[in-house]
Design a protein around this motif. Sequence first.
Motif, PDB file in Angstrom:
ATOM      1  N   PRO A  68       0.830  -1.210   0.000  1.00 17.55           N
ATOM      2  CA  PRO A  68       0.000   0.000   0.000  1.00 17.55           C
ATOM      3  C   PRO A  68       0.863   1.258   0.000  1.00 17.55           C
ATOM      4  N   ALA A  69       0.344   2.299  -0.553  1.00 18.30           N
ATOM      5  CA  ALA A  69       1.075   3.564  -0.630  1.00 18.30           C
ATOM      6  C   ALA A  69       1.234   4.130   0.778  1.00 18.30           C
ATOM      7  N   PRO A  70       2.381   4.724   1.074  1.00 17.73           N
ATOM      8  CA  PRO A  70       2.571   5.296   2.410  1.00 17.73           C
ATOM      9  C   PRO A  70       1.634   6.478   2.623  1.00 17.73           C
ATOM     10  N   THR A  71       1.158   6.604   3.848  1.00 16.02           N
ATOM     11  CA  THR A  71       0.268   7.713   4.154  1.00 16.02           C
ATOM     12  C   THR A  71       1.097   8.962   4.427  1.00 16.02           C
ATOM     13  N   ARG A  72       0.583  10.093   4.032  1.00 15.12           N
ATOM     14  CA  ARG A  72       1.279  11.360   4.238  1.00 15.12           C
ATOM     15  C   ARG A  72       0.701  12.031   5.471  1.00 15.12           C
ATOM     16  N   LYS A  73       1.563  12.646   6.211  1.00 12.01           N
ATOM     17  CA  LYS A  73       1.122  13.374   7.385  1.00 12.01           C
ATOM     18  C   LYS A  73       0.446  14.666   6.947  1.00 12.01           C
TER      19      LYS A  73
END
Length: 78
Positions: A68-73
Amino acid sequence: MPAFAVDPGLILFLFNAVAVWPLMRIFRRAGFSPWWALVIFVPVIGLVAVLGFLTFRRWPARIAVDPPAPTRKARRTA
């Protein structure tokens, strides 16, 4: 008209008929229904629609393989 002339519509139909089998295999391996390959028989836009569908859609078969794509803060605003 010369006797050796062939209708361009017939040539296009034969090209599409030959292209359906490989497209069905590609759709099946990508995780889509192979019946989407029959869209190629739509005059003028069929081939563009099929290639665009394969190019711009996320393939379900790759979702299980790709992480899965990393989540951005969230960016803080002052």
